[in-house]
Design an enzyme around this catalytic site. Structure first.
Site, PDB file in Angstrom:
ATOM      1  N   ASP A   1      42.644 -20.964  25.077  1.00 31.28           N
ATOM      2  CA  ASP A   1      44.038 -21.408  25.157  1.00 31.28           C
ATOM      3  C   ASP A   1      44.749 -20.554  26.208  1.00 31.28           C
ATOM      4  O   ASP A   1      44.927 -19.346  26.024  1.00 31.28           O
ATOM      5  CB  ASP A   1      44.701 -21.256  23.792  1.00 31.28           C
ATOM      6  CG  ASP A   1      46.052 -21.949  23.711  1.00 31.28           C
ATOM      7  OD1 ASP A   1      46.462 -22.566  24.708  1.00 31.28           O
ATOM      8  OD2 ASP A   1      46.694 -21.867  22.655  1.00 31.28           O
TER       9      ASP A   1
ATOM     10  N   ASP B   1      45.886 -27.051  29.046  1.00 30.58           N
ATOM     11  CA  ASP B   1      45.750 -25.605  28.875  1.00 30.58           C
ATOM     12  C   ASP B   1      44.878 -25.204  27.692  1.00 30.58           C
ATOM     13  O   ASP B   1      44.913 -24.052  27.268  1.00 30.58           O
ATOM     14  CB  ASP B   1      47.133 -24.968  28.719  1.00 30.58           C
ATOM     15  CG  ASP B   1      47.882 -25.486  27.494  1.00 30.58           C
ATOM     16  OD1 ASP B   1      47.573 -26.599  27.046  1.00 30.58           O
ATOM     17  OD2 ASP B   1      48.768 -24.774  26.996  1.00 30.58           O
ATOM     18  N   GLU B   2      44.072 -26.122  27.176  1.00 26.44           N
ATOM     19  CA  GLU B   2      43.381 -25.840  25.924  1.00 26.44           C
ATOM     20  C   GLU B   2      42.077 -26.618  25.864  1.00 26.44           C
ATOM     21  O   GLU B   2      42.022 -27.794  26.238  1.00 26.44           O
ATOM     22  CB  GLU B   2      44.305 -26.255  24.768  1.00 26.44           C
ATOM     23  CG  GLU B   2      43.835 -25.917  23.396  1.00 26.44           C
ATOM     24  CD  GLU B   2      44.824 -26.378  22.341  1.00 26.44           C
ATOM     25  OE1 GLU B   2      44.589 -26.096  21.162  1.00 26.44           O
ATOM     26  OE2 GLU B   2      45.825 -27.055  22.698  1.00 26.44           O
TER      27      GLU B   2
END
Length: 375
Positions: A8, A103-104
């Protein structure tokens, strides 16, 4: 034995802005719309978070809490570019990757772990963090365990730049003291209901008898019970059946100008058409997703005469659907375009298309994923 990473990126949008503009480094950055236009915070840098600023907060509230915050308009094209760079780093470790957002992502690093050669999960995670930092300048918080659900919880416990490894067999002990709301599948309302039952921690949840789980969770009873003791064998999904292809954007400030809205709509529709072509897909149903300034969200859809992945017909039908919703004074917070109802390979024909003819608009669309930009 499986080894799963949940990665993350920390304060992703704000960190990208600080990387690109050195003058913002070390300062409270608020990525989002203007407060006077009812903008919202997409991401706040870690320098702003001690003031109580968080994602999805109205920008006027964020400015009141953190008056020294520097407001930066989002640049989603840049964020997508940086996300692609990070995913390329992930592929240096494994091809078994399940992106969840820009983003993950989950990574199955079982193939990269070789304990006989000294390649332990901790070492792989440290190497991954180091390479992301050296190749992109971004920091990533990482959780490592034998399951997706435990790894996701672990990645959130030591932010920013965190690393939490849960050794095999320690999942239940790791989860036990944590708030029950941290468990995958337990939302705020369910957490409140559990609290009323005297269940505040995951450990307390795990101690309940099977019949209690049946009463509280119904069909989900067994999966929730197993996750409460850290047992989760869901695989990292690298391939999914594509049921729709869509693209959407949330505006930093509410937008009402028809010409600008049409430009955005055509850009989104063109991007969707390009994705369809790359995937070898042709769709029949075009859907536009709209979110008004008051957060009312709805969709409108109609069907093309023949399956297509050409920009022209998709853009034209999307605009016709959207323009019917343009009224004086109405402004929009989000706009999206999607295509679904794909043709089978043997149905695909290269036919000239027109959208003249049957035209239908519906209040529900193609099950659009409700994922607001976060980082």
């Amino acid at each position: 034995m499986r080894h799963i990473i949940h990665a993350d990126l920390d304060a992703f949008y704000a960190t990208v802005e600080q990387l690109d503009n050195p003058e913002l480094r070390g300062k409270p950055v608020l990525v989002g719309g203007r407060p006077e236009s009812r903008g919202v915070v997409a991401t706040a840098s870690y320098e702003a978070r001690p003031f109580g600023v968080r994602s999805a907060m109205p920008m006027r509230t964020a400015v009141r809490l953190c008056p020294q915050g520097i407001i930066v308009r989002p640049r989603f094209t840049r964020y997508r570019e940086m996300s692609r760079q990070v995913m390329e780093v992930f592929r240096e470790f494994t091809e078994v990757i399940e992106p969840l957002s820009l983003d993950e992502a989950y990574l199955d690093i079982s193939g990269a772990v070789n304990e006989s050669e000294g390649r332990w999960p901790l070492g792989v995670a440290l190497d991954l963090k180091r390479r992301v930092k050296s190749q992109t300048g971004l920091t990533v918080s990482v959780g490592v365990s034998v399951s997706k659900s435990v790894s996701k919880i672990a990645s959130d416990l030591d932010k920013p730049d965190g690393l939490v490894v849960v050794p095999p067999g320690d999942q239940a002990d790791f989860l036990a003291p944590l708030a029950v709301g941290k468990l995958w599948g337990i939302g705020p309302k369910t957490a409140e209901r559990l609290k009323a039952e005297g269940v505040d921690t995951i450990g307390a949840l795990a101690e309940q008898p099977p019949e209690w789980f049946e009463r509280m969770f119904g069909q989900r009873a067994n999966s929730v019970r197993l996750r409460s003791i850290g047992l989760d064998d869901e695989p990292v999904n690298t391939e999914r059946i594509t049921k729709s292809v869509s693209s959407e954007t949330t505006f930093p400030d509410d937008l009402g100008d028809p010409e600008e809205l049409r430009r955005v709509l055509e850009e989104l529709a063109g991007g969707v058409a390009g994705s369809l072509e790359r995937k070898g897909l042709q769709g029949r149903t075009v859907t536009v997703k709209l979110r008004l300034a008051d957060f009312t969200t709805f969709t409108r859809q109609s069907t093309l005469p023949s399956p297509s992945n050409e920009p022209g017909p998709i853009q034209e039908l999307a605009w016709r659907l959207f323009s019917a919703e343009l009224t004086t004074g109405r402004t929009f917070r989000l706009l999206g375009v999607g295509v679904s109802n794909f043709a089978e390979p043997d149905e695909i024909r290269q036919l000239p298309l027109s959208i003249e003819g049957d035209f239908r608009a519906y209040g529900t669309g193609l099950g659009w994923p409700e994922r607001a930009p976060q980082a």
